[in-house]
Each structure stands twice: as C-alpha cells, then as structure tokens.
Design a protein around this motif. Sequence first.
Motif, PDB file in Angstrom:
ATOM      1  N   SER A 194     -20.227  38.668  19.100  1.00 30.28           N
ATOM      2  CA  SER A 194     -20.156  40.018  18.522  1.00 30.28           C
ATOM      3  C   SER A 194     -19.897  41.073  19.594  1.00 30.28           C
ATOM      4  CB  SER A 194     -21.439  40.350  17.770  1.00 30.28           C
ATOM      5  OG  SER A 194     -22.475  40.619  18.683  1.00 30.28           O
ATOM      6  N   GLY A 195     -20.012  40.674  20.845  1.00 30.22           N
ATOM      7  CA  GLY A 195     -19.689  41.587  21.942  1.00 30.22           C
ATOM      8  C   GLY A 195     -20.730  42.657  22.225  1.00 30.22           C
ATOM      9  N   ALA A 196     -21.924  42.486  21.673  1.00 30.05           N
ATOM     10  CA  ALA A 196     -22.981  43.462  21.957  1.00 30.05           C
ATOM     11  C   ALA A 196     -24.339  42.822  21.721  1.00 30.05           C
ATOM     12  CB  ALA A 196     -22.835  44.689  21.052  1.00 30.05           C
TER      13      ALA A 196
ATOM     14  N   LEU B 261     -23.135  35.398  11.628  1.00 30.50           N
ATOM     15  CA  LEU B 261     -22.013  35.631  12.537  1.00 30.50           C
ATOM     16  C   LEU B 261     -21.207  36.893  12.195  1.00 30.50           C
ATOM     17  CD1 LEU B 261     -20.885  31.973  13.258  1.00 30.50           C
ATOM     18  CD2 LEU B 261     -21.735  33.623  14.930  1.00 30.50           C
ATOM     19  N   THR B 262     -21.581  37.579  11.133  1.00 32.63           N
ATOM     20  CA  THR B 262     -20.945  38.881  10.875  1.00 32.63           C
ATOM     21  C   THR B 262     -21.628  39.990  11.682  1.00 32.63           C
ATOM     22  OG1 THR B 262     -22.365  39.518   9.016  1.00 32.63           O
ATOM     23  CG2 THR B 262     -20.405  38.197   8.492  1.00 32.63           C
ATOM     24  N   LEU B 263     -22.610  39.610  12.503  1.00 33.90           N
ATOM     25  CA  LEU B 263     -23.334  40.590  13.321  1.00 33.90           C
ATOM     26  C   LEU B 263     -22.380  41.586  13.986  1.00 33.90           C
ATOM     27  CD1 LEU B 263     -25.985  41.540  14.791  1.00 33.90           C
ATOM     28  CD2 LEU B 263     -25.442  39.849  16.553  1.00 33.90           C
TER      29      LEU B 263
ATOM     30  N   SER C 284     -20.809  45.033   7.946  1.00 37.42           N
ATOM     31  CA  SER C 284     -21.839  43.984   7.821  1.00 37.42           C
ATOM     32  C   SER C 284     -23.211  44.650   7.749  1.00 37.42           C
ATOM     33  CB  SER C 284     -21.791  43.068   9.050  1.00 37.42           C
ATOM     34  OG  SER C 284     -22.950  42.252   9.093  1.00 37.42           O
ATOM     35  N   HIS C 285     -24.154  43.991   7.034  1.00 34.10           N
ATOM     36  CA  HIS C 285     -25.528  44.496   7.074  1.00 34.10           C
ATOM     37  C   HIS C 285     -26.242  44.092   8.360  1.00 34.10           C
ATOM     38  CE1 HIS C 285     -25.474  46.467   3.362  1.00 34.10           C
ATOM     39  NE2 HIS C 285     -25.499  45.403   2.584  1.00 34.10           N
ATOM     40  N   PHE C 286     -25.658  43.150   9.081  1.00 33.31           N
ATOM     41  CA  PHE C 286     -26.287  42.691  10.324  1.00 33.31           C
ATOM     42  C   PHE C 286     -25.919  43.641  11.458  1.00 33.31           C
ATOM     43  CE2 PHE C 286     -26.437  39.071   7.611  1.00 33.31           C
ATOM     44  CZ  PHE C 286     -27.579  38.389   7.974  1.00 33.31           C
TER      45      PHE C 286
ATOM     46  N   ILE D  23     -22.365  53.299   6.850  1.00 32.61           N
ATOM     47  CA  ILE D  23     -21.674  52.017   7.044  1.00 32.61           C
ATOM     48  C   ILE D  23     -21.847  51.557   8.489  1.00 32.61           C
ATOM     49  CG2 ILE D  23     -19.400  52.904   7.764  1.00 32.61           C
ATOM     50  CD1 ILE D  23     -18.348  50.830   5.544  1.00 32.61           C
ATOM     51  N   ASN D  24     -21.838  50.241   8.681  1.00 32.80           N
ATOM     52  CA  ASN D  24     -21.965  49.687  10.026  1.00 32.80           C
ATOM     53  C   ASN D  24     -20.602  49.546  10.690  1.00 32.80           C
ATOM     54  OD1 ASN D  24     -23.144  48.408  12.293  1.00 32.80           O
ATOM     55  ND2 ASN D  24     -22.601  46.401  11.450  1.00 32.80           N
ATOM     56  N   GLY D  25     -20.528  49.953  11.947  1.00 37.38           N
ATOM     57  CA  GLY D  25     -19.281  49.771  12.679  1.00 37.38           C
ATOM     58  C   GLY D  25     -19.337  50.473  14.021  1.00 37.38           C
ATOM     59  N   SER D  26     -18.268  50.306  14.791  1.00 32.71           N
ATOM     60  CA  SER D  26     -18.174  51.005  16.067  1.00 32.71           C
ATOM     61  C   SER D  26     -18.051  52.501  15.790  1.00 32.71           C
ATOM     62  CB  SER D  26     -16.942  50.529  16.831  1.00 32.71           C
ATOM     63  OG  SER D  26     -15.785  50.951  16.130  1.00 32.71           O
TER      64      SER D  26
END
Lengths: 277, 310
Positions: free
Chosen positions: A24-26, A89-91, A96-98, B283-286
């Motif tokens: 996930s790169g973080a 793996l959607t982290l 994603s909720h993760f 929402i989740n994201g960068s």
Amino acid sequence: MNIKTLQSKSIEYRKTILEIIYKSGAGHTAGSLSCIDILNVLYNKILKVDPSNFNSNDRNHYIQSKGHSVEALYTILCDKGFYTKEQLLTLNKFNSHFIGHPTRKVFGVEHNTGALGHGLSVAVGMAIGFKLDTKPYSVFTLLGDGELSEGSVWEGLMTANKYNLDNLIIIIDRNRLQITGETENVNPLEPLKEKFTSFGLSVKEVNGNSVEDLINVFKEVPFENKKPNVIIANTIKGKGVSFIENEVVWHHKVPDDDQYTKAIDELNKQKIQLEND
Amino acid sequence: MIEKANLEVFSETLLDLARHDKDIVVVTSDSRGSGKLTNFGKELPDQIIEVGIAEQNLVAICAGLSAVGKKVFGVSPSSFLTARALEQIKNDIAYSNHPVTLVGISSGVSYGQLGSTHHSIHDIAVLRAINNLNIVIPCDNFETKKIIQAAVNFNEPLFVRFGKKPMLKIHNDNQSFKIGKGISIKEGKDLVFIATGETVQRAYKAIEILEKDNFKCTLISMHTIKPFDESLFLDSIKHTRGIITLEEHSESGGLGERCSSILAQKKITTNFKIIGFPDEYMINGSQSDVLDHYNMEPKRLAEIAKNLIS
Ligand SMILES: Cc1ncc(C[n+]2csc(CCOP(=O)(O)OP(=O)(O)O)c2C)c(N)n1
Ligand SMILES: [Mg+2]
C-alpha cells in the motif's frame, strides 16, 4: 493454541504487516511490529472476541489507543475471520474503508483512534459500564509509551482508580522510542512503574515480545482486588527484522523492494528455526 | 514552475531568522521531523523546546514563553493543534493576547489515507469564531516566506497553516505582501475565483483551461481569512457573472461562508458556489485524490465554472 503455534503466528503476522505496508506504500512499520505479540496473545488466548460475538456488547473489549499501529490490528482481525485477505489488501486504496488508522467502518474495530491519548478514557467508560451492570467483562487498551505525554491519559488513570476498575487492563507498548527519538530524551517517563503505582494502579512488567510471558501475566488479572491493571510490556520497536529493530526512522518508513525481500527472508528463516526447535 | 513545499520554505525561513534573533523560540510536540525542524534543532538546540506528544501543553507553554518576551512559534499538525488544544488557543493565546504564532503543519487533507483523525478541515471554522486571532494561509512559497518573516514581529496572535507537497510558483518575487490584504493574481470579467491557501493553485489551473475557451477570470489569493479583506472582495466581484470560492476545508464556516455572509448582508445577488468538503464521512484517498473527488480537480472546476454562468 500452544506456545509454539502462537510463536509461529507472530512470525506470519509480521510478514503480513510488512506485506500490506509494502503493497500500500504507507504505514507505521516499527510500531506494528513491536505490538503484534501482544495482539496475538490477546486475540488468540484472552479476549474471546470473534465475528460471531462482535456485534454483542456482552464480551470483552479491546481498544487500540496507539491507532497508528493499525496494520497490526488489521492483520490480526483478518486472521480472526472478520474479513478476507483480499479486502485487507485494499488498505490505503482510494475509497477503501481500510484507512491508515483504526475505523469502525472495518468490521472488528472497536473504536476509531489515531489521535493519541483518547483510547484509555473510552476504555474507562466501557469498564465503568460493565461494573454498573455487574457484567463479568474486561476492557483492554494498548497505549504507546510516547503517547503517555498526553495529559488526558493521566486524567483517565485517576478515574480508573476512583471507580476501582479491576476489569480494566492497560497495556503500555514500552518500546522506548517515538517519532523524534528516545522517549527518555523527548519527554522522560521514568520512573514509570512508580508513576502508575502512585496513581493507585497495580503494575506488572513483562517482556512484551514473549507470547509465553504475556499469557502468564494476563492469567494473573486482576493483579489486585479493586485496582486497575497496568502491564508495562517491554518491547523492541521493529521487533523481528534486524535492520528495523530500534531504528527510529522506521516509525513510518515503508520498505523498498530490497528491504521487503530481506525482511521476509529473515522472518522465513525464523520460522524454519522455530519448527526445528 | 514547481518549487518547494511550503513546509520546507517555512522551516528554512524560520531557521534563517532565528540565527540572527536569539529570542525566537520554536516549540514542538514530537513534531520536529514532521515540521522539517530537525536541522533547526541541531543548529540552534537552545531555541527549540520539545514537550512530547502533548499539544495542549505545547500551546500553553507558548503563551508562557511569549509572556516573558520570547518570539514563539508553536509547531504541530494542524488537526491536533487546533482540535486538541483549542481551549488553550482560545484562552491562553487569543483571550490573554499573547502574540504567539501557531503553525498548523500538514493541514487540510495533507495526511491523505491517515484519515479523519489527522485531517484538519475544521480549523478555519473554529478559529474564525475566536476573537483576537489572525488566520493566514499561504498559497505558494512566496507567501509562506512573507508570512513567516512578518510573524516574527507581529504583535498579535497568529495562526498559519499549510501542506507538505511541492507548490507551483504563483507570485513574482517583487509582489507586495501584507497580512490582511488579499492579492489579485489575474483579472477578468466573466468569473471570479476566491481561493485560500494551496487551493489557489487548483483555481489557477482551472483558469488556464477556461482561458482556452475564452472565458476571462479573476483570481484572488485570499491568504488572510482574518481579518478579512472585504474591500478587495467587493471590488473584485463588482461586474462579474459569477463567484466560486475554493478551500481545503469543510464547506461549513470557512472562506466560502465568510464571502456568502458579506454577499447576503450587502444584498448582492449573483451566481455563487462554495467548493470545499461537504458534511459527510470523508472518502479515503491520497490528498490529491480526495481534492479531486470533492470537485477540486482543475478540469472539474472549469466545468462547474461554465455551468455557473451559463
Ligand atoms: C494527538 C496526537 N498527536 C500527535 C500524533 C502524531 N503521532 C503519531 S504516532 C506518534 C508517536 C507515537 O509514539 P509512541 O506512542 O511511543 O508509539 P510507538 O512507539 O509504539 O509507535 C506521534 C507523535 C498523533 N497521532 N496524535
Ligand atoms: Mg514508543
């Protein structure tokens, strides 16, 4: 589950933590590796929380106050069947909720954390609730040692003492590091045991990376009648990967291809060694 | 031209100033790495106070240091600084009138996937409601440098926030700058963009798209939210067909609502759109994915602009 099985699980969990951070790169690598043995023992031996009883209030509760070590929590909840590896793996992926801190949008997470110094007081509330209803459940919470600088922690401790919360188990991930460096340089904590004792809590110290020692100390709860329990779990930040252990930069560093391969390699070797023991 | 992160410019400017002024003191809460102040700490160890992970403590200590004559910069992630330590900001800094500079790093949705606990999309709103607190948000390296230079001897409590990503150069180096006076970057009759902080950059790119379709736009960098430059705002919108406000903040209580309150009270009716984060589970994201999702992608902004005035 015997000790050897648990030890083997710890190694597998460490591999998953590294995998999800790498992919996930973080992530907060070292703090997740330092506390995973504690979560292992809690979820596989002590808590008796799983997808079948999670939606009921009548069970033990666990709040991870040091929310940044979310990869450890997500990894263990995945192993307990709260969701699939594919979902895990959607982290950090878009939508994603993760996300990078515990959120109740993820099945199995008890409380939203990430801002340090909140979890203990929420756990105190839960523990008081169980006492009011004379229910036999315990509340466990995990705090970072750097997190102890937040004044709110000490407010929570005083309330825990006032209400004789012997059903509250506070675990300190005592890895002696935070982002800037050593806790004793950033904001000294010692004598830590005495601080807790003077607040009216009952304190035990263990090796927080030994599943055996952890099982033994949890068996002794409540340490004293009517006193909240504190476990100072002496751990190694980054435990299990030689070049991550005790290295302050790994607080939120992500392994590159090479480092990832090396780390997995080390853990695989530990697994072979364990099986041959 | 892409320059440095405003965060970087902040730390370099502060170190430069502190080398020549022993009264400058920085206070951190396990945040010197995030604040790019590691070099500051190495070079000027006597001018940095570390309090551990304790933001309330940090803000009140800043007040104390200021009270005995220090020029104080309290540096911590904007979310923790302004939510956790809000009462210390309100009472110990603003109400007690200690001219501390509070620096909210990694503001807005800079922390991306780390989620809501780390986002500061409430900070403008809560701080706007506190008397005696200036709020300044730089859009580029130039504004950041000017704000930090001005902050050292600014005689009032000041809050600054910015992100950690490299920024486009927006202003020329000979641009005049004053806290409290917004800057007109472009002038055009069709539409006015009023933006604050790093979203100025997104408006700038949207205008480049609109110009290709022959729309003429005004762009204001409203770096100071408080005190608000009402006269520049009113001048800039005089003959326009529409106004869009832009901020990396909740739609509630920020720049957009500041503008709408002026419009309503002056009985000015025009096409008007606030762009910020809506009142929902985010929402989740960068950072950039989140900004794009909430209508701040330049292409999307250009579409919204056209629809607004068509
Ligand atoms: C209120 C608050 N302030 C600051 C932070 C930023 N932060 C995240 S982790 C961390 C260091 C935590 O150190 P420690 O508690 O020792 O955790 P560990 O060593 O187990 O990772 C900091 C300062 C935060 N998450 N919440
Ligand atoms: Mg620690």
